[in-house]
Enzyme design. Structure first.
Site, PDB file in Angstrom:
ATOM      1  N   GLY A 471     -56.094 -19.687   7.577  1.00  0.00           N
ATOM      2  CA  GLY A 471     -55.714 -19.894   8.971  1.00  0.00           C
ATOM      3  C   GLY A 471     -54.843 -18.773   9.491  1.00  0.00           C
ATOM      4  O   GLY A 471     -54.353 -18.801  10.613  1.00  0.00           O
ATOM      5  N   GLY A 513     -51.478 -11.414   0.608  1.00  0.00           N
ATOM      6  CA  GLY A 513     -52.897 -11.496   0.943  1.00  0.00           C
ATOM      7  C   GLY A 513     -53.423 -10.312   1.736  1.00  0.00           C
ATOM      8  O   GLY A 513     -54.365  -9.631   1.319  1.00  0.00           O
ATOM      9  N   ARG A 616     -46.965  -1.467   8.780  1.00  0.00           N
ATOM     10  CA  ARG A 616     -47.976  -1.456   9.836  1.00  0.00           C
ATOM     11  C   ARG A 616     -48.399  -2.884  10.157  1.00  0.00           C
ATOM     12  O   ARG A 616     -48.722  -3.659   9.252  1.00  0.00           O
ATOM     13  CB  ARG A 616     -49.197  -0.649   9.391  1.00  0.00           C
ATOM     14  CG  ARG A 616     -50.210  -0.420  10.526  1.00  0.00           C
ATOM     15  CD  ARG A 616     -51.554   0.084  10.042  1.00  0.00           C
ATOM     16  NE  ARG A 616     -51.501   1.317   9.266  1.00  0.00           N
ATOM     17  CZ  ARG A 616     -51.346   2.543   9.785  1.00  0.00           C
ATOM     18  NH1 ARG A 616     -51.212   2.701  11.082  1.00  0.00           N
ATOM     19  NH2 ARG A 616     -51.306   3.605   9.003  1.00  0.00           N
ATOM     20  N   LYS A 689     -46.659  -4.343   5.144  1.00  0.00           N
ATOM     21  CA  LYS A 689     -45.938  -5.246   4.244  1.00  0.00           C
ATOM     22  C   LYS A 689     -46.249  -6.680   4.669  1.00  0.00           C
ATOM     23  O   LYS A 689     -46.769  -6.926   5.755  1.00  0.00           O
ATOM     24  CB  LYS A 689     -44.427  -4.976   4.308  1.00  0.00           C
ATOM     25  CG  LYS A 689     -44.043  -3.616   3.704  1.00  0.00           C
ATOM     26  CD  LYS A 689     -42.529  -3.417   3.586  1.00  0.00           C
ATOM     27  CE  LYS A 689     -41.890  -3.226   4.940  1.00  0.00           C
ATOM     28  NZ  LYS A 689     -40.467  -2.791   4.852  1.00  0.00           N
ATOM     29  N   GLY A 692     -46.701 -13.155   6.088  1.00  0.00           N
ATOM     30  CA  GLY A 692     -47.058 -14.580   6.098  1.00  0.00           C
ATOM     31  C   GLY A 692     -45.870 -15.506   5.945  1.00  0.00           C
ATOM     32  O   GLY A 692     -45.906 -16.650   6.385  1.00  0.00           O
ATOM     33  N   GLU A 693     -44.834 -15.041   5.306  1.00  0.00           N
ATOM     34  CA  GLU A 693     -43.680 -15.905   5.055  1.00  0.00           C
ATOM     35  C   GLU A 693     -42.418 -15.400   5.732  1.00  0.00           C
ATOM     36  O   GLU A 693     -41.398 -16.086   5.753  1.00  0.00           O
ATOM     37  CB  GLU A 693     -43.448 -16.008   3.538  1.00  0.00           C
ATOM     38  CG  GLU A 693     -44.600 -16.691   2.819  1.00  0.00           C
ATOM     39  CD  GLU A 693     -44.620 -16.425   1.331  1.00  0.00           C
ATOM     40  OE1 GLU A 693     -44.454 -15.247   0.930  1.00  0.00           O
ATOM     41  OE2 GLU A 693     -44.798 -17.371   0.558  1.00  0.00           O
TER      42      GLU A 693
END
Lengths: 733, 326
Positions: A471, A513, A616, A689, A692-693
């Site tokens: 997602g 990821g 980036r 880098k 997601g978190e």
């Protein structure tokens, strides 16, 4: 390639498709129902399974009577420990054996699996399974058992302890000291899609449509558990409805369905119910965190210490590494971090979005706020005075670090100068209003990934990887990278993910990821460019790819004229020396404004801003969505979320989405996230880098600090609910 | 979910007769019942679907009030112009409840009959005198943050979760019913929900075979109407404490006050003693304190919910200040 040296100028540096705020390529499929998730896969002759959970925390199954269930309409099989084959064992990252014996080690452990012709029949029959238990006394609550803490020894995580200099002496003699203990609650991932699997056997080959974030890892776990070769297992997971770490590892749904399908020679489907997810799958441990900061009178840190207690099953080594960021975020010559694990008889604790930092920063960054107040310093100024020039523990350079720029830009945009440093001064009707900030950081790991890209004679490029998109927008960024590298329009790129018959990939987790899978794909595209250049008779170094052509100087050729019946190339990325020689993190600064109803203690967020640097940015839109999603997670962690353990039974009491509270639209007002320009030449070929978190890291602390600024009450026990605030709030006159 | 039969009722008499049978249960919006059936907290053998009965109108009564059909959806009721203009407290209470999707489905009668949200009631592996009489109350010494502080018994400390019913309690609504003989009656809402006592499994004064057909509201009382819901998040959360207030004040005097409370008990709570403290008094802190003291006489916390006692006191102050302009 291995990341052993800095990345030079490359094809992504010129402005192009990468970085643009392009809509998700799978957006239409998702909003029209065209994206099919594991449980939606249709299969002839399919059976449905339903889990029966243990209703005790610890003990033994004295008897289990399945006769009524077996006679119930539609039922074809009831699996219990008596008729389930022996499986391989290991910790939860290695194996997931089910129905192994009469021992109950945790509440919600599957004790039976009912398979029937319909879901409703399976569920109805599950209630007929009559299980009698002999209870043993268990250890359930973290705080009550903290004396039994031990040093965890995981084989795939950083060491539990770290020390530099002499923390104890330096802290004891520091002129200014902060010594505070924060606690964070048990949390559940609460993703939208429940854990679900459709299992089918074709001879000795197992095919699983399953909701899983890391398919190659999952393949391995299933192979170990079912004792079959990895190559006989295929996992398919093109769409995943959120995971947040809850689908990193293999859960009971996949194993139970596989065993039943093998036994019955029919496909078996299962989705956990919302209530079951809380016990049957993993959660984030609660933590007890002591943070000690000793500084000189100017606020320069002399000693920094962070001790963390978390819990897990006695058989597990996974701990909540909430002191990790304390090893690297601020300067200071004397340092001590320690993680201790308390063996508990409750379900498995494992990774949840930003394991470690998400809750660690909720302690460290509030302690910093307390320190700033004690020093009478602006919280940003305090952080700037402790900005390190190199990683203070490893004594290696940062690959890139622009935390100060994030804080300054955020302060400017948010109007931080309007904050009254004295708490409890700003009123708006019956609301007390306050501002808070916090720094955020999250590690940037890189993991082995491979990719294949193929260009066909019709001008269409096809990417294949066993990568997942949970997602986050992976499909979109991979399409952008391909389009950019091969000079094709986005609509000529097809990205196929979520299938272990494709090249191995890292999967989605730990913020690795995009960087890992994107880099492998970059390498594959680069290799394909080289092949195309050679066929065209062009020096690869001077070749330009645009509009479906390859060109150099005056020469230009259609790519479709070069590929024959199709041309493909592989790419691979692996971590290397750069991952040891550089301290790699993404950074952010969070700003929050909250209102507190002085009469009732209700806290409502008024606005939030996150300013980030993460190398980036591959897609400005999906990156922003990721960051905002993380910040919303932070709101939940600060104000709403928490599973309550009932230590009489060893179980989590509130386990549906009406009582396990996460923020809703009404809880999230004006919120924005921006990324400052940055390229990281040491991270990976994309110079990106992880993001997601990052959004969650520090977000909760900024809310907590705003709560303190609004009302002058410091709550160190999350979530900050009105019952905790109430006694500290004076009644309005 | 246990297997059940499904029957569509064509008339209220038919519905009432069908409901009289053991194991029969009415389904209207189903927003609570279906959840409970999936968990086998409710195990009806027969569902009587009343969604096709002509009970979906809001009509004026000859007395100047409103008659709300049992099947009027919560969203429709909240949006009804007459409700918005004359019974603002009810409209606001409805909109404070559940989510838009649930309100679109949930009915007036069903809202009154929704079951408690006590965690232990929802888990059939745990003791609960309401679900399984005589099995004990797991909440008494368990996690009871959302539980009652008034009208509790040793058998049950659950709360009634409705917002709508709290506003109706302040409005002195009547619940109209019909039984299988076709006899009708109007039950004052004060007598509709029951406190747990020794029979927490009996939640209302409805008799077997008696179904709700409507809720009637008397003409709106004078005064300012407010519904204040205190909760852990801004939407889709049950009330920790709620107050429905209708207060008429002028020239430094409170003329009349009606106060109903949610989140405190197994029924929407009213305290005539508290209201009495307000009548003809000056709207000031000491008056509000006196009202709060009267309300909280006999209030008892069970640990996690102790905070509700100061919370309701503070919320009451806040609401009275708002409604009186104090």
């Amino acid at each position: 390639m291995e990341m052993n040296s800095p990345v030079g100028p490359n094809a992504l540096d010129a402005p192009g498709i990468v970085g643009k705020p392009i809509d998700r390529v799978d957006g239409r499929l998702k909003v029209t129902g065209g994206a099919r998730y594991a449980y939606e896969m249709q299969q002839d002759n399919v059976l449905y399974g339903f889990v029966v959970e243990a209703s005790i925390g610890k003990g033994t199954i004295r008897s289990i009577d399945t006769r009524a269930a077996e006679k119930a309409p539609g039922v074809v099989l009831v699996l219990t420990h008596r008729n389930t084959p022996t499986q391989g064992t290991g910790n939860h990252r290695e194996a997931h054996p089910v129905l192994t014996g009469p021992q109950v080690t945790r509440y919600g452990q599957p004790v039976a699996f009912v398979v029937a012709e319909s879901f409703e029949e399976a569920r109805a029959a599950a209630y007929l399974v009559d299980v009698k238990y002999d209870w043993s006394s268990g250890k359930y609550a973290l705080r009550a058992n903290v004396n039994e803490a031990r040093v965890p020894k995981p084989n795939d995580a950083p060491a539990a302890d770290s020390a530099v200099g002499d923390f104890a002496a330096a802290f004891a003699s520091a002129p200014v000291q902060i010594d505070v203990t924060y606690t964070t609650p048990l949390q559940s991932h609460a993703m939208m899609e429940p854990h679900a699997t459709l299992a089918m056997w074709d001879g000795n080959k197992l095919i699983l449509h399953t909701a899983n974030q890391m398919l190659n890892q999952g393949q391995q776990v299933i192979a170990t558990t079912l004792k079959i070769p990895v190559e006989n297992i295929r996992l398919i997971s093109p769409f995943i409805g959120g995971g947040f770490g809850g689908k990193l590892w293999v859960n009971a749904d996949a194993i139970l369905a596989s065993i039943a399908a093998r036994q019955l020679k029919r496909p078996v489907k299962i989705a956990l119910t919302r209530q079951q997810i809380f016990h049957v799958t993993t959660h984030r441990s609660d933590t007890i965190q002591r943070v000690r900061l000793g500084t000189d009178r100017e606020g320069r840190i002399l000693a920094i210490g962070h001790d963390v207690f978390s819990g897990n099953l006695p058989s597990e080594q996974t701990y909540e590494d909430a002191a990790l960021q304390t090893r690297t975020l601020y300067a200071g010559p004397n340092r001590l971090t320690r993680h201790r694990l308390v063996p508990l008889d409750i379900p498995v604790a494992s990774s949840m979005r930003a394991p470690g930092e998400a809750v660690g920063l909720m302690a460290l960054e509030c302690a910093m706020d307390e320190l700033a107040e004690k020093l009478n310093l602006d919280p940003i100024e305090l952080r700037m005075r402790n900005e390190p020039s190199e990683d203070p523990e490893k004594h290696i350079p940062y690959s890139s670090r622009h935390l100060v720029a994030c804080m300054q830009e955020g302060a400017r945009r948010f109007g931080w100068d309007k904050r009254n440093p004295k708490p409890g001064q700003v009123h708006d009707g019956r609301w007390l209003v306050g501002m808070g900030m916090a720094a955020g950081t999250r590690g940037n790991p890189l993991r082995l990934s491979k990719a294949n890209v193929r260009l066909d004679a019709d001008g269409k490029a096809t990417v294949r990887m066993a990568m997942t998109d949970i997602g986050t927008g992976t499909y979109t960024i991979l399409a952008q990278i391909t389009a950019e590298m091969l000079g094709l329009p986005m609509e000529r790129v097809v990205v196929e993910l979520g299938d272990t018959s494709f090249p191995e990939a890292a999967g989605s987790g730990g913020s690795f990821g995009a960087g890992s899978s994107g880099s492998a794909l970059f390498e594959a595209c680069d290799a394909l460019r080289e092949k195309l250049a050679r066929i065209a008779g062009i020096d690869p170094a001077t070749a330009r790819f645009a509009d479906g052509n390859i060109a150099s100087g005056e020469k230009s050729m259609r790519l479709t004229d070069l590929v024959g019946t199709g041309l493909d190339a592989d790419g691979e990325i692996q971590p290397g020396r750069n991952n040891k020689d550089f301290s790699q993190q993404s950074y952010g600064a969070h700003f929050a404004e909250v209102g507190i109803d002085q009469d009732t203690g209700e806290v409502r967020v008024r606005r939030m801003l996150g300013v980030f640097t993460a190398g980036r940015v591959l897609n400005a839109k999906t990156a922003r969505s990721q960051a905002i999603g993380g910040m919303v997670f932070g709101v939940g962690a600060a104000l709403h979320e928490g599973m309550t353990l009932d230590a009489r039974f060893g179980y989590f009491v509130n386990r549906d989405l009406a009582e396990y509270l996460v923020p809703l639209h009404a809880d999230i007002p004006a919120i924005d996230a921006i990324f400052l320009a940055e390229l990281d030449n040491e991270s990976n070929p994309l110079k990106s880098k992880g993001i997601g978190e990052l959004g969650i890291c520090g977000a909760g602390a900024s809310i907590a600090n705003a709560v303190y600024n609004a009302c002058g009450v410091r709550i160190r026990d999350y979530p900050i609910t009105l019952d905790k605030l109430l006694t500290g709030l004076p009644m309005r006159a | 979910m246990k297997a059940f039969t499904y029957q569509r009722a064509n008339t209220t008499a038919h519905a009432a007769a069908a409901t009289a049978k053991p194991g029969a249960k009415i389904i209207a919006g189903g927003t609570n019942l279906l959840d409970l059936m999936k968990l086998q907290v409710e195990t009806p053998s027969q569902l009587i679907d009343i969604n096709h009965l002509p009970l979906d109108k809001v009509e004026e009564t000859s007395e100047g009030g409103l008659r709300i059909g049992a099947l009027v959806r919560n969203s429709d009721l909240a949006a009804d112009p007459r409700v918005r203009q004359r019974y603002g407290v009810l409209s606001r209470a409805l909109l404070a409840g559940a989510s838009a999707q649930l309100r679109n489905k949930a009915t007036t009668g069903g809202n009154l009959l929704q079951r408690t949200r006590c965690y232990y009631f929802y888990d059939i592996t745990k003791p609960c005198n309401k679900r399984s009489p005589g099995s004990g109350c797991a909440a008494l010494e368990g996690f009871n943050r959302i539980h009652a502080i008034l009208g509790t018994s040793e058998q049950c400390i659950a709360t009634h979760p409705s917002d709508m019913a709290v506003a109706m309690r302040a409005l002195d609504a009547n619940v109209e019913t019909v039984d299988r003989q076709g006899d009708t009656r109007a039950i004052p809402i004060a007598e509709f929900h029951r406190l747990p006592g020794n029979t927490p499994e009996i939640e209302t004064s409805l008799k077997p075979g008696e179904i709700i057909t409507a809720v009637t509201l008397p003409p709106p009382p004078p005064g300012v109407q407010v519904y204040r819901k205190v909760r852990d998040r801004a939407s889709y959360a049950f009330a920790l404490v709620s107050v429905a207030a209708i207060v008429d004040s002028a020239r430094g005097r409170i003329r009349s006050a009606r106060l109903a409370f949610g989140g405190l008990a197994l029924k929407p709570w009213r305290s005539p003693q508290a209201e009495q403290q307000l009548v003809d008094a000056a709207p000031d802190t000491s008056t509000f304190n006196a009202a709060a003291n009267a309300l909280l006489e006999g209030a008892r916390g069970f640990g996690d919910n102790d905070f509700k006692i100061p919370l309701v006191r503070r919320t009451l102050h806040s609401v009275l200040a708002e409604t009186t302009g104090a």
